[in-house]
Design a protein around this motif. Structure first.
Motif, PDB file in Angstrom:
ATOM      1  N   GLY A  56       1.694  16.404 -12.765  1.00  0.00           N
ATOM      2  CA  GLY A  56       2.570  14.985 -12.910  1.00  0.00           C
ATOM      3  C   GLY A  56       1.512  13.768 -12.885  1.00  0.00           C
ATOM      4  O   GLY A  56       0.728  13.580 -13.370  1.00  0.00           O
ATOM      5  N   GLU A  57       1.895  12.973 -11.854  1.00  0.00           N
ATOM      6  CA  GLU A  57       1.286  11.595 -11.619  1.00  0.00           C
ATOM      7  C   GLU A  57       0.995  11.345 -10.149  1.00  0.00           C
ATOM      8  O   GLU A  57       1.558  11.960  -9.289  1.00  0.00           O
ATOM      9  N   ARG A  58      -0.385  10.878 -10.134  1.00  0.00           N
ATOM     10  CA  ARG A  58      -1.003  10.346  -8.843  1.00  0.00           C
ATOM     11  C   ARG A  58      -0.790   8.914  -8.549  1.00  0.00           C
ATOM     12  O   ARG A  58      -1.324   8.094  -9.226  1.00  0.00           O
ATOM     13  N   TYR A  59      -0.220   8.687  -7.267  1.00  0.00           N
ATOM     14  CA  TYR A  59      -0.181   7.283  -6.842  1.00  0.00           C
ATOM     15  C   TYR A  59      -1.192   7.005  -5.543  1.00  0.00           C
ATOM     16  O   TYR A  59      -1.174   7.958  -4.848  1.00  0.00           O
ATOM     17  N   VAL A  60      -1.725   5.910  -5.375  1.00  0.00           N
ATOM     18  CA  VAL A  60      -2.216   5.574  -4.271  1.00  0.00           C
ATOM     19  C   VAL A  60      -1.702   4.277  -3.566  1.00  0.00           C
ATOM     20  O   VAL A  60      -1.493   3.309  -4.105  1.00  0.00           O
ATOM     21  N   ARG A  61      -1.546   4.346  -2.292  1.00  0.00           N
ATOM     22  CA  ARG A  61      -1.181   3.070  -1.556  1.00  0.00           C
ATOM     23  C   ARG A  61      -2.216   2.311  -1.109  1.00  0.00           C
ATOM     24  O   ARG A  61      -3.044   2.698  -0.239  1.00  0.00           O
ATOM     25  N   ARG A  62      -2.241   1.018  -1.470  1.00  0.00           N
ATOM     26  CA  ARG A  62      -3.218  -0.201  -0.872  1.00  0.00           C
ATOM     27  C   ARG A  62      -2.452  -0.831   0.235  1.00  0.00           C
ATOM     28  O   ARG A  62      -1.117  -1.182   0.019  1.00  0.00           O
ATOM     29  N   ILE A  63      -3.171  -0.767   1.286  1.00  0.00           N
ATOM     30  CA  ILE A  63      -2.474  -1.333   2.831  1.00  0.00           C
ATOM     31  C   ILE A  63      -3.351  -2.665   3.081  1.00  0.00           C
ATOM     32  O   ILE A  63      -4.688  -2.517   3.272  1.00  0.00           O
ATOM     33  N   VAL A  64      -2.975  -3.850   3.258  1.00  0.00           N
ATOM     34  CA  VAL A  64      -3.654  -4.849   4.070  1.00  0.00           C
ATOM     35  C   VAL A  64      -3.108  -4.974   5.411  1.00  0.00           C
ATOM     36  O   VAL A  64      -1.685  -5.178   5.662  1.00  0.00           O
ATOM     37  N   ARG A  65      -3.760  -5.220   6.177  1.00  0.00           N
ATOM     38  CA  ARG A  65      -3.492  -5.229   7.506  1.00  0.00           C
ATOM     39  C   ARG A  65      -3.603  -6.596   8.171  1.00  0.00           C
ATOM     40  O   ARG A  65      -4.446  -7.449   7.897  1.00  0.00           O
ATOM     41  N   LYS A  66      -3.017  -6.937   9.201  1.00  0.00           N
ATOM     42  CA  LYS A  66      -3.412  -8.275   9.987  1.00  0.00           C
ATOM     43  C   LYS A  66      -4.377  -8.117  10.663  1.00  0.00           C
ATOM     44  O   LYS A  66      -4.882  -7.082  11.454  1.00  0.00           O
TER      45      LYS A  66
END
Length: 85
Positions: A56-66
């Motif tokens: 199927g499909e692969r997703y990656v999460r980008r996280i920006v923190r304080k």
């Protein structure tokens, strides 16, 4: 294809750190992997094979923190392409 609001709600929760979870969501097989904070950061969605992998499909999460904290300022999921064949 963007993720739907129901799936994003599921993926916005905090789970066990550095775990892999295999489940079904709205008729599709999904697997997500969490980071050291228990936040899902990798998602595979599609059809599960006999060996447990997903086509199927692969997703990656980008996280920006304080800065200096673990508080999330913003995050979004990016489609990284097809997996399996």
């Amino acid at each position: 294809m963007p993720l739907g609001p129901k799936l994003e709600k599921l993926l916005s929760k905090v789970y066990a750190p550095q775990e892999r979870t295999d489940t079904k969501f709205m008729g599709k097989d999904i697997t997500y992997v969490t980071n050291e904070h228990g936040e899902p950061v990798t998602l595979f969605i599609g059809k599960r094979r006999d060996d447990g992998s997903i086509t199927g499909e692969r997703y990656v999460r980008r996280i920006v923190r304080k800065p200096g904290t673990d508080e999330i300022l913003k995050s979004h999921w990016e489609l990284r392409g097809k997996v399996g064949s």
